[in-house]
Design an enzyme around this catalytic site. Structure first.
Site, PDB file in Angstrom:
ATOM      1  N   GLY A 177       0.800  -1.220   0.000  1.00  0.00           N
ATOM      2  CA  GLY A 177       0.000   0.000   0.000  1.00  0.00           C
ATOM      3  C   GLY A 177       0.835   1.274   0.000  1.00  0.00           C
ATOM      4  O   GLY A 177       2.041   1.235  -0.277  1.00  0.00           O
ATOM      5  N   PRO A 222      -1.776  -4.109   1.191  1.00  0.00           N
ATOM      6  CA  PRO A 222      -1.273  -3.054   2.081  1.00  0.00           C
ATOM      7  C   PRO A 222      -0.957  -3.567   3.476  1.00  0.00           C
ATOM      8  O   PRO A 222      -1.667  -4.431   4.003  1.00  0.00           O
ATOM      9  CB  PRO A 222      -2.431  -2.050   2.132  1.00  0.00           C
ATOM     10  CG  PRO A 222      -3.649  -2.868   1.853  1.00  0.00           C
ATOM     11  CD  PRO A 222      -3.225  -4.008   0.961  1.00  0.00           C
ATOM     12  N   ARG A 231       1.617  -1.434   6.096  1.00  0.00           N
ATOM     13  CA  ARG A 231       1.912  -0.261   6.922  1.00  0.00           C
ATOM     14  C   ARG A 231       0.726   0.703   7.047  1.00  0.00           C
ATOM     15  O   ARG A 231       0.403   1.158   8.142  1.00  0.00           O
ATOM     16  CB  ARG A 231       3.082   0.492   6.292  1.00  0.00           C
ATOM     17  CG  ARG A 231       3.623   1.635   7.140  1.00  0.00           C
ATOM     18  CD  ARG A 231       4.609   2.484   6.323  1.00  0.00           C
ATOM     19  NE  ARG A 231       5.581   1.725   5.608  1.00  0.00           N
ATOM     20  CZ  ARG A 231       6.800   1.404   6.057  1.00  0.00           C
ATOM     21  NH1 ARG A 231       7.184   1.813   7.233  1.00  0.00           N
ATOM     22  NH2 ARG A 231       7.619   0.681   5.313  1.00  0.00           N
ATOM     23  N   TYR A 274      16.749   1.854   9.566  1.00  0.00           N
ATOM     24  CA  TYR A 274      16.487   2.705   8.386  1.00  0.00           C
ATOM     25  C   TYR A 274      16.647   4.191   8.682  1.00  0.00           C
ATOM     26  O   TYR A 274      16.151   5.015   7.933  1.00  0.00           O
ATOM     27  CB  TYR A 274      15.057   2.513   7.869  1.00  0.00           C
ATOM     28  CG  TYR A 274      14.527   1.105   7.866  1.00  0.00           C
ATOM     29  CD1 TYR A 274      15.049   0.146   6.994  1.00  0.00           C
ATOM     30  CD2 TYR A 274      13.491   0.728   8.718  1.00  0.00           C
ATOM     31  CE1 TYR A 274      14.544  -1.140   6.987  1.00  0.00           C
ATOM     32  CE2 TYR A 274      12.985  -0.557   8.709  1.00  0.00           C
ATOM     33  CZ  TYR A 274      13.515  -1.489   7.841  1.00  0.00           C
ATOM     34  OH  TYR A 274      13.009  -2.756   7.841  1.00  0.00           O
ATOM     35  N   CYS A 296      22.954  -2.491  24.586  1.00  0.00           N
ATOM     36  CA  CYS A 296      24.376  -2.141  24.467  1.00  0.00           C
ATOM     37  C   CYS A 296      24.813  -2.034  23.023  1.00  0.00           C
ATOM     38  O   CYS A 296      25.533  -2.903  22.510  1.00  0.00           O
ATOM     39  CB  CYS A 296      25.205  -3.176  25.220  1.00  0.00           C
ATOM     40  SG  CYS A 296      24.817  -3.109  26.955  1.00  0.00           S
TER      41      CYS A 296
HETATM   42  N1  LLP Z   1       3.595  -7.148  -0.236  1.00  0.00           N
HETATM   43  C1  LLP Z   1       4.890  -7.525  -0.300  1.00  0.00           C
HETATM   44  C2  LLP Z   1       5.277  -8.575  -1.244  1.00  0.00           C
HETATM   45  C3  LLP Z   1       5.842  -6.915   0.541  1.00  0.00           C
HETATM   46  O1  LLP Z   1       7.112  -7.280   0.453  1.00  0.00           O
HETATM   47  C4  LLP Z   1       5.421  -5.908   1.456  1.00  0.00           C
HETATM   48  C5  LLP Z   1       6.381  -5.275   2.353  1.00  0.00           C
HETATM   49  C6  LLP Z   1       4.053  -5.567   1.492  1.00  0.00           C
HETATM   50  C7  LLP Z   1       3.173  -6.196   0.624  1.00  0.00           C
HETATM   51  C8  LLP Z   1       3.511  -4.527   2.425  1.00  0.00           C
HETATM   52  O2  LLP Z   1       3.965  -3.263   2.078  1.00  0.00           O
HETATM   53  P1  LLP Z   1       3.415  -1.943   2.833  1.00  0.00           P
HETATM   54  O3  LLP Z   1       1.984  -1.755   2.475  1.00  0.00           O
HETATM   55  O4  LLP Z   1       3.581  -2.177   4.285  1.00  0.00           O
HETATM   56  O5  LLP Z   1       4.262  -0.851   2.322  1.00  0.00           O
HETATM   57  N2  LLP Z   1      10.335  -3.214   7.780  1.00  0.00           N
HETATM   58  C9  LLP Z   1      10.237  -2.104   6.845  1.00  0.00           C
HETATM   59  C10 LLP Z   1       9.214  -2.382   5.760  1.00  0.00           C
HETATM   60  C11 LLP Z   1       9.495  -3.644   4.951  1.00  0.00           C
HETATM   61  C12 LLP Z   1       8.447  -3.898   3.918  1.00  0.00           C
HETATM   62  C13 LLP Z   1       8.648  -5.199   3.255  1.00  0.00           C
HETATM   63  N3  LLP Z   1       7.620  -5.592   2.340  1.00  0.00           N
HETATM   64  C14 LLP Z   1       9.937  -0.833   7.612  1.00  0.00           C
HETATM   65  O6  LLP Z   1       9.833  -0.887   8.832  1.00  0.00           O
HETATM   66  O7  LLP Z   1       9.848   0.236   7.028  1.00  0.00           O
END
Ligand code: LLP
Length: 406
Positions: A231, A266, A268, A308, A334
């Site tokens: 998303g 989606p 996040r 990040y 630590c």
């Molecule tokens: N579909 C696939 C194949 C994905 O790899 C991801 C996220 C999503 C959907 C979901 O994407 P979103 O809607 O959340 O943007 N740990 C990182 C984010 C890694 C995202 C990995 N893939 C952070 O904390 O920013």
């Protein structure tokens, strides 16, 4: 003024459940899900919540109640979806390295589709399906080679990334899939990255994928669904809020009258701003060059700043009479990289409660036991009610799997 989650103050939540504590608002989860349904209403998409963003069973259960499907990347996430009452038939299995055991579990559970990222993976799924006497529904993840303009660690749609199959190899890969007797080709998918603020790359990826869908159709490969991946980004700091409706309109325009079902994954944006991490100030330390606000949450509870350089807004739960200082807000781990914020203006004294915002996504789900710190509790709030949806881990639980030395 006391900060609140729905009708409860963070102060009362911290008093009841302790800190560090993740707090989620159910109304905010609902609102975020409904925003997708409304924006994309004309296309009636299957929204598959990306479980990796927040895999708490109660969060998954809520999305299941709202009619969501799921995007999973492991057998563990599939087990969570099933345990939470999610529908395997609305679940998409993504990821570059599915094991045989995971494929078998997913086939037996009846997932909607495997999003496949390589030819060896096609072979493996075909073999496992053959052994079970089943047909495996598959989609190929095509790499549209679009720059998502996000942090390099969360950018996935470029040629240099490990993800997906190159556009130029797509047709041959589909032909290969069609030649394998235990695979059913059902769709196509892509995912270019996460935390996307500029939505032009998303639309561009969609256009490129649709051109490919036409080409495949002309070559006799018909698809039933088109999955556009994750998303939109969320506001952590001073980002311009992405316009979900504009994105939906752009997709609707290019999807115009196509027979395929639209699928979205989606994560996040469904949970990120529905959650906060509560942490208590332990000490204020004046270093030679800097002030440090030492709190009881750390990088093991929220990895994003360390990993990040991510920004999370941090506020006092209650008005404070402490004087404002410029400080790094750090945890007890630590590591020099253990910070929640750097060079942040903050007014706090020991015992104060801080609210770390936007901690609904990729916070608890990325938590670890580093420094043998127990994972924090999670609470779901609805109106004036709060429910402990994951209790705080105990030291005994952390040690339980380790046997004695030889
Ligand atoms: N579909 C696939 C194949 C994905 O790899 C991801 C996220 C999503 C959907 C979901 O994407 P979103 O809607 O959340 O943007 N740990 C990182 C984010 C890694 C995202 C990995 N893939 C952070 O904390 O920013």
């Amino acid at each position: 003024m006391s900060l609140k989650c729905e009708q409860l103050t963070y102060t009362e939540l911290a008093a009841q459940f302790g800190t560090p504590l993740y707090v989620y608002s159910r109304a905010a989860l609902d609102e975020a899900f409904k925003a997708y349904q409304t924006a994309f209403a004309t296309l009636n998409p299957l929204i598959c919540y990306a479980v990796k963003a927040n895999s708490n069973l109660s969060v998954i259960r809520r999305f299941a109640e709202l009619g969501s499907g799921f995007d999973i990347v492991s057998g563990g996430e599939l087990a969570r979806v099933l345990a939470a009452g999610g529908d395997a038939g609305k679940t998409i299995f993504s990821g570059v390295g599915k094991s045989e055991a995971e494929i078998e579990f997913a086939l037996k559970s009846g997932v909607k589709c495997f999003n496949v990222e390589s030819l060896p993976e096609l072979d493996r799924i075909n073999q496992v399906a053959a052994a079970l006497g089943k047909q495996a529904p598959i989609s190929l993840r095509i790499n549209p080679d679009v720059d998502a303009k996000t942090h390099p660690y969360i950018s996935t749609g470029l040629k240099a990334n490990k993800f997906g199959i190159a556009m130029s190899e797509a047709e041959a890969a589909y032909r290969y899939a069609a030649s394998l007797p235990h695979l059913n080709i059902t769709g196509i998918d892509c995912h270019i990255g996460s935390q996307l603020i500029d939505l032009a790359p998303l639309t561009e990826a969609c256009e490129r994928i649709l051109l490919l869908v036409d080409k495949l159709e002309a070559a006799g490969i018909a698809l039933q669904h088109i999955d556009l991946g994750g998303g939109v980004g969320i506001v952590y700091h001073n980002e311009q809020k992405p316009d979900l409706q504009a994105y939906a309109d752009a997709v609707a325009k290019v999807m115009d009258k196509r027979p395929q079902q639209l699928v979205l994954e989606p994560g996040r944006s469904l949970v990120g701003n529905a959650g906060a991490l509560l942490t208590r100030v332990e000490f204020i330390k004046q270093g030679e060059e800097k002030h440090f606000v030492i709190v009881d949450a750390a990088m093991n509870d929220l990895m994003r700043p360390a990993l990040y350089q991510a920004y999370h807004h941090i506020e006092n739960a209650e008005p404070t009479d402490a004087a404002p200082i410029l400080a790094d807000i750090v945890g007890p781990v630590c590591e020099t990289g253990d910070f929640l914020a750097q060079n942040r203006k903050i007014a706090a004294k020991p015992g104060d409660l801080l609210v770390v915002r936007s901690a609904g996504a990729y916070a608890s789900s990325m938590a670890s036991n580093y420094n043998t710190r127990a994972r924090a509790a999670e609470v779901l709030v609805s109106g004036s009610k709060a429910k402990l949806v994951r209790r705080r881990e105990t030291i005994e639980e952390m040690l339980a799997n380790e046997t004695e030395c030889l």
